[in-house]
Each structure stands twice: as structure tokens, then as C-alpha cells.
Design a protein around this motif. Structure first.
Motif, PDB file in Angstrom:
ATOM      1  N   HIS A  54      -1.336   4.879   9.090  1.00  0.00           N
ATOM      2  CA  HIS A  54      -1.359   5.266  10.763  1.00  0.00           C
ATOM      3  C   HIS A  54      -2.500   5.773  11.131  1.00  0.00           C
ATOM      4  CE1 HIS A  54       2.984   5.149   9.287  1.00  0.00           C
ATOM      5  NE2 HIS A  54       3.109   5.034  10.607  1.00  0.00           N
TER       6      HIS A  54
ATOM      7  N   VAL B 232       0.176  -2.238   7.824  1.00  0.00           N
ATOM      8  CA  VAL B 232       0.942  -2.493   6.471  1.00  0.00           C
ATOM      9  C   VAL B 232       0.118  -3.549   6.048  1.00  0.00           C
ATOM     10  CG1 VAL B 232       3.101  -3.058   5.567  1.00  0.00           C
ATOM     11  CG2 VAL B 232       3.069  -2.011   7.724  1.00  0.00           C
TER      12      VAL B 232
ATOM     13  N   LYS C  13       1.931  12.334   3.687  1.00  0.00           N
ATOM     14  CA  LYS C  13       2.891  11.774   4.773  1.00  0.00           C
ATOM     15  C   LYS C  13       3.064  10.266   4.557  1.00  0.00           C
ATOM     16  CE  LYS C  13       2.082  14.807   8.861  1.00  0.00           C
ATOM     17  NZ  LYS C  13       1.539  14.848  10.193  1.00  0.00           N
TER      18      LYS C  13
ATOM     19  N   GLU D 155       0.524  -3.457  13.622  1.00  0.00           N
ATOM     20  CA  GLU D 155       1.644  -3.118  14.985  1.00  0.00           C
ATOM     21  C   GLU D 155       0.663  -2.197  15.792  1.00  0.00           C
ATOM     22  OE1 GLU D 155       4.946  -1.159  13.813  1.00  0.00           O
ATOM     23  OE2 GLU D 155       5.353  -2.577  12.225  1.00  0.00           O
TER      24      GLU D 155
ATOM     25  N   ARG E 182      -0.458   1.074  13.461  1.00  0.00           N
ATOM     26  CA  ARG E 182       0.327   1.020  12.098  1.00  0.00           C
ATOM     27  C   ARG E 182      -0.243  -0.430  11.199  1.00  0.00           C
ATOM     28  NH1 ARG E 182       4.499   2.492   9.092  1.00  0.00           N
ATOM     29  NH2 ARG E 182       5.088   0.807   7.786  1.00  0.00           N
TER      30      ARG E 182
END
Lengths: 186, 229
Positions: B169, B107, B54, B98, B105
Motif C-alpha cells: 500500500h 499486488v 500491517k 488499484e 495498492r
């Protein structure tokens, strides 16, 4: 500015959450396992072959057309089969002379059509080729993968993939010519 | 002897028919489903692969056009920083987190805008410390991530090394993210549904160590990280 770039990337990622990979796994794992186990006769090794197949497929998902189930299923099965054959040969290599070079001669359930007799003849000859040539030629001609992609999927060098393709095509041509000569004798 | 010239169109048709025959030789799907059972370890490995799929780079191809448009905009605004590349500087990864209601999440990106982070796994790191009784059961090295899973009966821990091209995630519903710093490295720790997780950056890669082992053991594993020769 870096935050902005990261924000942009985060938008992109959120838009592509779908898992084609997951759908393929649940749809075709049984057929792949069945095929691999038919060659390896070992539950654990067959599972390894299926897993390896998914690892390779993972990198080429963009070319898999989920809407064409038939074609996709054959693709998944072929990759698993190729890996299983290689595993089988690797296992045998050190202590036995026998190699798995199964040809797939047998009953054809396809009804020959008069309009496409040449193609039918080719199909019959394909069935007489060693599987390893069939797999790479299928990827190349049916699924239209590039030499490089074929090499990645079958874990070969690009040069080896090209050579195998060339040899497969040559063998097929030879087989067709041989069959034609045999027919002429009758 | 007759001379055959094969063309690609003929071959495509012929392999299509071959394909049909091949599938007809397989038992029906429902029969296969009833007769086959996969091992637990296989299912676990596949679930991990699915999760990673994913997030993997192939997804980038799907909405390439959209991405290009967005990235061009970002590039225009950040061009100056992006174009100053200095490979000598040690890249420091920053987490851009986030926190959503049910997941976090993360990044990654270089804190130092001029830093160059590895985009592929160039060096694999392994734990120098392995809790007693654990054995390496599964190992996978892909282009931009590497995984090692260790098991001991019903317990496990897994070390995953990611390139910073990944976005992660994590299921963090109802959990608290704890930060701790040891020897200059900042670790983020959280527990969720019985699984302990430790995330940190080291040598330009992001590492996640998760498992059923105790928090202190996870930290010890993290601290013992060494190059795999």
C-alpha cells in the motif's frame, strides 16, 4: 484467471488492515526498554534489544491475547529481557568470564495461599533458576508455545530449545527436592 | 529426599504467579513514559516495522477460514494454470495496481502463469552504486523482505526487496505515477511529500527504492543492483 485470483487476494488483504503490532508497540515499549536497559545499561543497545524483540514477536502475533494485558505485558518484557541478556553475554564473552545469570530471588509481593502451597513452593524455586531457563519455561508452560515456537522466539535451534526446557524442568525439580530436604532438616 | 513430580498445570499456575511478581517489580507505565525518550533513529526503524507488520504474513492467520473459502473458489477456477509448475522459466512479476483516492495498492503475481516466484528471500540484492557520503545504517532480512537503509546527515535512501507474496500500500494521494524503461526493466516512479519512490521488478523480486535523494540517483542505484555475496 490470474486477475481473478489476485482480486480475491486483494479482498482478503483489505479485511485485515488492523495493526495489533502497532498497538503492542505503543503499549509495551517503555516496559520493554526499561527491562533491557536495566541489564545492558546502554540506551542504544537497549533500543536494539526492544527492536529485536518486536521483530521476533511480529511472527507470533496470532497467539498474543491483547485482552489479557497482564499476561501480554509479561510476555513482551520476557522476550526483551531474554534478548538483552543474550546481548550482554555476547558482549562479555570474549573478554570477561562473568556471565549474566541473574536469579530473581527477592521479596515476593504475592501473598501465599493455603490452597496452593505446592504452587507457591514452585514459584519460590523458579526464582532461584537462571533467567534463561525461566524464559523458555514461561513460554512453554504459561503461554503454551510449542518447542518450535519457543525456539523461534528465543533464536535457538529446536533441539537446543528442547534441551533447555528439559534442563530447566530438571533444575526446578532438583531445587524443589533440595528445599524439601532443607526443610526436613529444620 | 522427597521426590517431586511436576505437572504442566502446576507449572502454568506457578509461572503465572511468577509473571505477576515480575510485573510488580516494574515502575508504573506513566512513570516510565515520562522518564524515557527514544532516539529518532529507533522511532524511525520502529515505524517502518509497524508499516511492514500491517502487510506481513502473520495477518493471514486471522481470517484463515474466510481466506480458505475465497481461495478455494479462486483455485477451482484457476486450477489448470496453477498446477502447471515449471521452475526453469524465468518468472516475470506483473503489478496489479488499484489506484484509490489516497493510496495505490500493488499486488504482485507472475505474468507467466506457470512461473515460480521465490516466496522467501533466497538471494539478497544490494546497490552497487551508493551516492557519495551515504553509509549503511540499518539492515534487516526477514523471511519475505529485506531492507537496507543508507544515511548521510539528514538525507536517506532505502532499498527494500520484497517477495511477491506481499501486497503493498503506497501513499500516492495526489501524485502521478511515471513509468520509465531502461535496459528492459520498467520502473514506476513517483514523488510524494518530498520522498522519491522507484518501484521495479527484477529477478523474481520486487524492489522499492525510496528516499530524499534525487530521482536520477535513485535510478542509478536501481540500475546498479547486484547480488550480495
Amino acid at each position: 484467471m490470474n486477475e481473478f485470483l489476485l482480486y480475491c487476494l486483494s479482498i482478503i488483504e483489505n479485511e485485515v488492515e488492523q495493526s495489533k503490532f502497532e498497538a503492542l508497540y505503543y503499549e509495551y515499549r517503555h516496559a520493554m526498554f526499561y527491562t533491557a536497559n536495566g541489564i545492558l545499561r546502554d540506551h542504544g543497545l537497549a533500543e536494539d534489544a526492544v527492536q529485536e524483540a518486536f521483530l521476533r514477536i511480529m511472527k507470533h502475533l496470532e497467539k498474543i491475547d491483547e485482552n489479557d494485558c497482564h499476561k501480554t505485558k509479561a510476555f513482551m518484557v520476557i522476550i526483551a529481557k531474554n534478548i538483552a541478556i543474550n546481548m550482554y553475554n555476547k558482549r562479555k564473552r570474549d573478554n570477561e568470564v562473568f556471565f549474566f545469570e541473574e536469579t530473581v530471588e527477592g521479596d515476593s509481593s504475592y501473598e501465599s495461599s493455603k490452597e496452593d502451597r505446592d504452587v507457591q513452593q514452585i514459584v519460590q524455586c523458579i526464582k532461584k533458576l537462571p533467567e534463561l531457563y525461566i524464559h523458555i519455561m514461561m513460554l512453554r508452560y504459561l503461554y503454551e508455545y510449542s518447542d518450535k515456537e519457543c525456539a523461534e522466539l528465543l533464536k535457538l535451534s529446536e533441539a537446543a530449545a528442547r534441551k533447555r526446557l528439559e534442563r530447566g524442568r530438571g533444575l526446578l525439580k532438583e531445587q524443589l527436592e533440595k528445599e524439601a530436604a532443607d526443610d526436613a532438616k529444620l | 529426599m522427597q521426590n517431586f513430580e511436576l505437572n504442566d498445570e502446576q507449572l502454568k499456575k506457578a509461572f503465572g504467579i511468577y509473571c505477576d511478581n515480575l510485573l510488580l517489580e516494574l515502575p508504573r507505565d506513566d512513570v516510565l513514559q515520562e522518564s524515557q525518550a527514544f532516539s529518532k533513529s529507533f522511532e524511525t526503524k520502529m515505524q517502518k516495522l509497524i508499516q511492514r507488520a500491517k502487510l506481513s504474513p502473520w495477518q493471514l492467520h486471522y481470517q484463515m477460514a474466510k481466506r480458505i473459502a475465497i481461495l478455494l473458489l479462486a483455485f477451482t477456477l484457476g486450477a489448470t494454470a496453477l498446477m502447471q509448475v515449471d521452475a526453469i522459466r524465468i518468472p516475470v512479476v506483473r503489478f496489479f495496481t488499484e489506484i484509490h483516492q489516497t493510496f495505490t495498492r500493488i499486488v504482485f503475481g507472475a505474468e507467466d502463469k506457470a512461473a515460480v516466484l521465490p516466496e522467501t528471500i533466497e538471494q539478497i540484492y544490494v546497490p552497487g552504486f551508493i551516492p557519495e557520503g551515504f553509509n549503511l545504517e540499518f539492515e534487516l532480512v526477514d523471511i519475505n523482505f529485506a531492507v537496507q537503509t543508507y544515511h548521510k546527515e539528514n538525507e536517506y535512501f532505502e532499498l527494500t526487496q520484497y517477495c511477491t507474496t506481499f501486497a503493498l500500500h503506497l501513499d500516492t494521494e495526489g501524485v502521478t505515477l511515471e513509468e520509465l524503461t531502461k535496459d528492459g526493466i520498467t520502473y514506476s516512479y513517483f514523488e510524494n511529500k518530498g520522498i522519491k519512490n522507484l518501484i521495479w521488478e527484477q529477478n523474481g523480486y520486487v524492489f522499492i527504492c525510496d528516499g530524499t535523494v534525487e530521482r536520477d540517483a535513485l535510478i542509478q542505484i536501481a540500475e546498479s543492483l547486484q547480488k550480495n555475496n
